[in-house]
Scaffold this motif. Structure first.
Motif, PDB file in Angstrom:
ATOM      1  N   ARG A 555       0.829  -1.208   0.000  1.00 58.35           N
ATOM      2  CA  ARG A 555       0.000   0.000   0.000  1.00 58.35           C
ATOM      3  C   ARG A 555       0.869   1.266   0.000  1.00 58.35           C
ATOM      4  O   ARG A 555       1.975   1.279   0.543  1.00 58.35           O
ATOM      5  N   LYS A 556       0.316   2.331  -0.595  1.00 57.22           N
ATOM      6  CA  LYS A 556       1.070   3.571  -0.780  1.00 57.22           C
ATOM      7  C   LYS A 556       0.613   4.645   0.201  1.00 57.22           C
ATOM      8  O   LYS A 556      -0.594   4.833   0.415  1.00 57.22           O
ATOM      9  N   GLU A 560      -3.883   5.882  -3.544  1.00 53.43           N
ATOM     10  CA  GLU A 560      -3.617   5.936  -4.989  1.00 53.43           C
ATOM     11  C   GLU A 560      -4.607   6.817  -5.747  1.00 53.43           C
ATOM     12  O   GLU A 560      -4.358   7.219  -6.872  1.00 53.43           O
TER      13      GLU A 560
END
Length: 561
Positions: A555-556, A560
């Motif tokens: 996960r960012k 996103e």
């Protein structure tokens, strides 16, 4: 007014109610359904006489209800309060707050030419109340410095022009009302004044300025961590909240975070698009992303007032199918799969002894602690009112317009410039006739408050938000229809939706033009810009905590989309 508005506010609205019908949800009754209060009395009688075909029966009803309500003040429950000194200082506090926020704006005086003459009469008559109080209660008198400054305020008002658009509201509040409020607050503390009135529920007796962010409590900004007072502990809770705010682990697909829509570097809103995409990206949300700044200074949250606490609001977003599409159990499970989160939150359980395990409320409370810390910062205008600095003459003139001819202050009340007016126990809603587009082809289809409380008065009604930080929080209105402050001011200047030809039968905003010229509009904007707060934004977290669930580890930070 000095006595009645404080001692029995419900009866007071029968004597001088500004609206025929109001739906109330007050701070100490948030968990009850909104209830209907019908107004009567002087203002409504005046307005009725101006109608094309006034009714003798209706006029008689309005006046008779006011007459009957006046008997309330002879009841023992009221008259016994005048036997002590306590009630006086609390009545006086509300009086001073109203001097700053209501009495000079025409909020309850439909004849604007009478606003300042009535103000002078009121100030003069209250001075007589002061003399009588000092004679009756010589052991707890008004201080000499208060009496002297009050006399100077009366002299100032007498020397001012008689029309409210020419009145110097800025100097009146800065040099007289706010210092008087400070002295009265000190007397409340010194004399150990006790209150039995729910009107005092949210006011902070330790706040020495009307223009202090601690003047009243709109929300519990600590959630389940209410007992925590240590700054180091709060900083740790806020650190966890910040990590969660940027972490898409809270969403159903692990790709969307709070920061996806509430972008901290954009004053916790999204200035790029009119409304954010839905969770599944099949369309767009119906409402503009509201800033989270100063949310703590509202009693009801969201444009329709759907949520009563910041925890309710956070839960509503995380579990909404259109926004983050998660659920409480799954969300908690994923967060607790991360050792860093698990260890930190378990250490915090000592502050919530009623809970043996970490709950979803712990997560949401940490979020609230994080973003709420940006809501206590003051603006150049606050500094000017507290005599820490000055602002340019054009901005002063803009504030005077705001309080008078532009009629902004009849909905955006001092000091937060939102819909929370003295004594700061409820949030107000207005029907403005906001259009669906800038061509004014139709009204926005969003029913607003009606979805929460269906009534003819609430259709298309929206909570009055703050105008603080508006330089940085475009687009504006609940649907983001306007991109600039100039467009917003033009909308109000034209009389809202009804003034632009839309059919808005229940519009609360006057459909008459305000008659603002280009120079006045520019001065208004110069003032509004002085309400931009000195926010010190922070960098996003450097990493996301590692999870024992392998698929979560890609996960960012910030999401996103």
């Amino acid at each position: 007014d000095f006595w009645l508005r404080y001692l029995e506010p419900v009866a007071y609205k029968k004597i001088n109610g500004p609206l025929p019908v109001e739906w109330e949800t007050e701070v100490f009754e948030k968990f009850e359904k909104p209830y209907k209060r019908e107004g009567a009395g002087l203002t409504l009688a005046f307005l009725h006489l101006e109608e094309d075909e006034p009714s003798r029966e209706e006029l008689s009803r309005l006046v008779n209800e006011a007459y009957m309500a006046s008997h309330t003040y002879t009841a023992d429950s009221i008259t016994r309060e005048t036997g002590t000194f306590h009630h006086f200082f609390l009545c006086n506090r509300l009086y001073l707050l109203n001097l700053s926020a209501i009495y000079t704006t025409g909020f309850e005086c439909p004849d604007t030419s009478a606003v300042i003459p009535e103000l002078e009469t009121m100030i003069q008559d209250v001075q007589q109340i002061y003399y009588a109080f000092n004679e009756s209660f010589p052991e707890t008198p008004l201080k000499e410095e208060y009496a002297a400054l009050y006399g100077n305020m009366l002299a100032f008002v007498r020397a001012q022009p008689a029309f409210y658009s020419s009145f110097d509201h800025f100097t009146f509040i800065r040099d007289y009302v706010n210092p008087l409020f400070s002295i009265n607050q000190r007397m409340i503390l010194e004399y150990r004044v006790k209150s039995r009135n729910m009107l005092d529920y949210s006011l902070n007796r330790n706040s020495m300025s009307i223009f202090s962010k601690s003047l009243y409590a709109g929300q519990n900004h600590k959630g389940v961590f209410t007992r925590v007072t240590d700054e180091g502990e709060l900083a740790e809770i806020g650190r966890l909240g910040k990590m969660l705010f940027y972490d898409p682990i809270l969403s159903g697909n692990n790709r969307r975070s709070c920061a996806s829509c509430h972008k901290p570097e954009e004053y916790f809103t999204d200035t790029v698009i009119r409304t954010a995409p839905q969770f599944d990206r099949s369309g767009f949300l119906p409402r503009n992303t509201p800033t989270l700044l100063n949310a703590v200074h509202n009693h009801l949250l969201m444009a329709d007032g759907k949520h009563i606490t910041l925890l309710h609001q956070a839960r509503g977003v995380v579990t909404s199918d259109l926004e983050m599409a998660s659920d409480e159990e799954e969300c908690l499970k994923k967060v607790m799969s991360c050792k860093e989160y698990r260890r930190a939150f378990k250490k915090l359980l000592v502050h919530t002894p009623q809970e043996k395990e970490v709950t979803f409320e712990h997560l949401m409370s940490a979020l609230v602690v994080y973003y709420s810390k940006f809501s206590w910062l003051e603006s150049p205008f606050d500094d000017a009112m507290n005599k820490k600095r000055d602002i340019e003459p054009a901005a002063r003139q803009g504030f005077n317009l705001f309080m008078s001819k532009a009629q902004c202050a009849t909905c955006h009340f001092v000091p937060e410039f939102n819909g929370v007016k003295p004594p700061y126990i409820g949030s107000e809603f207005e029907v403005l006739g906001v259009p669906a587009d800038t061509a004014f082809t139709r009204i926005s289809p969003d029913m607003g408050r009606y979805d929460v409380n269906p009534a003819s008065e609430t259709l298309h009604a929206f909570r009055t938000g703050t105008i603080r930080n508006t330089t940085y929080t475009a687009p504006y209105m609940h649907n983001g229809v306007f991109r600039t402050m100039e467009q917003v001011i033009d909308f109000y200047n034209a009389g809202g939706g009804a003034g632009r030809g839309l059919q808005v039968a229940n519009q609360t905003l006057s459909s008459d033009s305000l008659g603002l010229n280009p120079a006045e509009k520019m001065r208004l904007i110069r003032f509004i810009r002085t309400l931009d707060e000195k926010i010190g934004f922070e960098e996003a977290p450097a990493h996301q905590p590692k999870s024992s669930i392998k698929e979560l580890n890609g996960r960012k930070t910030g999401g996103e989309y």
